[in-house]
Design an enzyme around this catalytic site. Structure first.
Site, PDB file in Angstrom:
ATOM      1  N   ASP A 294     -13.679  -3.056  30.385  1.00 21.75           N
ATOM      2  CA  ASP A 294     -13.332  -2.455  31.677  1.00 21.75           C
ATOM      3  C   ASP A 294     -12.103  -3.118  32.301  1.00 21.75           C
ATOM      4  O   ASP A 294     -11.874  -4.313  32.125  1.00 21.75           O
ATOM      5  CB  ASP A 294     -14.538  -2.579  32.616  1.00 21.75           C
ATOM      6  CG  ASP A 294     -14.420  -1.652  33.811  1.00 21.75           C
ATOM      7  OD1 ASP A 294     -13.600  -0.708  33.770  1.00 21.75           O
ATOM      8  OD2 ASP A 294     -15.141  -1.865  34.795  1.00 21.75           O
TER       9      ASP A 294
ATOM     10  N   ASN B 297     -16.900   9.872  29.944  1.00 21.37           N
ATOM     11  CA  ASN B 297     -15.436   9.736  30.013  1.00 21.37           C
ATOM     12  C   ASN B 297     -14.687  11.059  29.818  1.00 21.37           C
ATOM     13  O   ASN B 297     -13.489  11.137  30.089  1.00 21.37           O
ATOM     14  CB  ASN B 297     -14.921   8.694  29.012  1.00 21.37           C
ATOM     15  CG  ASN B 297     -15.199   7.261  29.427  1.00 21.37           C
ATOM     16  OD1 ASN B 297     -15.352   6.378  28.593  1.00 21.37           O
ATOM     17  ND2 ASN B 297     -15.261   7.002  30.738  1.00 21.37           N
TER      18      ASN B 297
HETATM   19  C1  FPP Z   1     -12.381   1.325  30.803  1.00 25.76           C
HETATM   20  O1  FPP Z   1     -11.333   0.889  31.655  1.00 25.76           O
HETATM   21  C2  FPP Z   1     -11.843   1.651  29.502  1.00 25.76           C
HETATM   22  C3  FPP Z   1     -12.029   2.817  28.818  1.00 25.76           C
HETATM   23  C4  FPP Z   1     -12.845   3.917  29.356  1.00 25.76           C
HETATM   24  C5  FPP Z   1     -11.392   3.087  27.518  1.00 25.76           C
HETATM   25  C6  FPP Z   1     -11.351   1.929  26.577  1.00 25.76           C
HETATM   26  C7  FPP Z   1     -10.608   2.338  25.374  1.00 25.76           C
HETATM   27  C8  FPP Z   1      -9.759   1.574  24.682  1.00 25.76           C
HETATM   28  C9  FPP Z   1      -9.470   0.150  24.988  1.00 25.76           C
HETATM   29  C10 FPP Z   1      -9.058   2.156  23.515  1.00 25.76           C
HETATM   30  C11 FPP Z   1      -9.991   2.223  22.359  1.00 25.76           C
HETATM   31  C12 FPP Z   1      -9.305   1.902  21.162  1.00 25.76           C
HETATM   32  C13 FPP Z   1      -9.844   1.214  20.156  1.00 25.76           C
HETATM   33  C14 FPP Z   1      -8.946   0.892  19.060  1.00 25.76           C
HETATM   34  C15 FPP Z   1     -11.263   0.766  20.099  1.00 25.76           C
HETATM   35  P1  FPP Z   1     -10.909   1.791  32.899  1.00 25.76           P
HETATM   36  O2  FPP Z   1      -9.915   2.769  32.427  1.00 25.76           O
HETATM   37  O3  FPP Z   1     -12.131   2.398  33.517  1.00 25.76           O
HETATM   38  O4  FPP Z   1     -10.264   0.731  33.821  1.00 25.76           O
HETATM   39  P2  FPP Z   1     -10.241   0.749  35.434  1.00 25.76           P
HETATM   40  O5  FPP Z   1     -11.674   0.512  35.870  1.00 25.76           O
HETATM   41  O6  FPP Z   1      -9.350  -0.396  35.774  1.00 25.76           O
HETATM   42  O7  FPP Z   1      -9.700   2.077  35.850  1.00 25.76           O
END
Ligand code: FPP
Length: 249
Positions: free
Chosen positions: A27, A75
């Protein structure tokens, strides 16, 4: 005092009491990008880098499994360009794995309802499964279109089908048998669940598997969560007393 080893008291990771399986909620990618005036996709790219780096680190330490939450069943509510960006990162990562996993002895597994993914992604995942089946060693698990409740419902349906077909008896169901219907079939439960990014909730992640996991929360955003941060989580874990509902011996 007697409770802790010397290494734990000096703030070092005790290599003799490592978890076998660490799960992570990646996150804070969006906020990491926002702080730098970059698009959210740049945050996910940096997040994917963090995952790579920590996979290498887990392997070096001797941790057998690292499981990350890459994309949840919820998501899909995100803007289409953000979803495309994440799928594109996965595509790139899968190509890279196909080229290197056999050489490096790294296995890869996907957990979730993969039926809705684009055909090319499904094909890449099939290839990585095939390679993983031939090798032994560290395993990264990527939860993709994954939801803990969805996983349990999916398992319950499959079990009900087996009952209807006369292959199973409902009154003979045990926790162990039910686990075999989950996406995580065969994996040990994670001893440690890490959530960086400041939130203190489980967000529908590994609901069944985390029944006895130790939780570690911190404010560091996932792209900044480096080896030192990982050490801090391991040291905190090593200070916990795990009783599994029992009492101190
Ligand atoms: C949450 O942070 C993150 C996600 C929903 C996506 C995570 C995906 C990746 C890191 C890419 C996956 C790739 C591989 C190679 C496994 P957020 O976007 O909710 O962050 P925020 O809370 O700061 O908005």
């Amino acid at each position: 005092m007697g409770l802790f080893t010397k290494r734990q008291l000096t703030g070092q990771v005790d290599k003799n009491s490592l978890p076998r399986h660490v799960a992570v909620i990646m996150d804070g990618n969006g906020r990491w990008a926002q702080k730098r005036g970059l698009p959210r996709s740049a945050g996910h790219k940096a997040g994917a880098e963090s995952f790579r780096r920590l996979g290498t680190y887990c392997k070096k330490l001797g941790i057998d499994y690292l499981t990350v939450y890459a994309f949840s069943t919820e998501n899909w509510k995100r803007p289409p360009e953000e979803i495309d960006g994440i799928m594109q990162l996965l595509r790139r990562y899968l190509h890279e794995c196909i080229d290197t996993m056999e050489r490096d002895g790294n296995r890869l597994r996907f957990l979730g309802d993969l039926s809705v993914l684009d055909d090319d992604l499904k094909e890449l995942i099939r290839e990585t499964n095939e390679i993983s089946a031939r090798i032994e060693g560290f395993q990264a698990n990527v939860c993709l279109n994954y939801g803990g409740r969805d996983e349990i419902v999916h398992a319950a349906r499959a079990f009900a089908r087996d009952c209807a077909a006369g292959e199973k008896r409902s009154d003979a169901l045990t926790e162990e048998m039910f686990s075999q219907y989950l996406y995580s079939n065969g994996l040990p439960d994670p001893e440690l669940l890490i959530r960086p990014g400041g939130e203190k909730r489980i967000s529908n992640y590994l609901l069944w598997q985390c029944a006895y996991s130790e939780f570690y929360f911190c404010d560091t955003l996932w792209p900044d969560f480096d080896e030192r941060e990982f050490d801090k989580a391991l040291i905190a874990y090593q200070h916990r007393e795990r009783r599994f509902g029992g009492v101190k011996p």
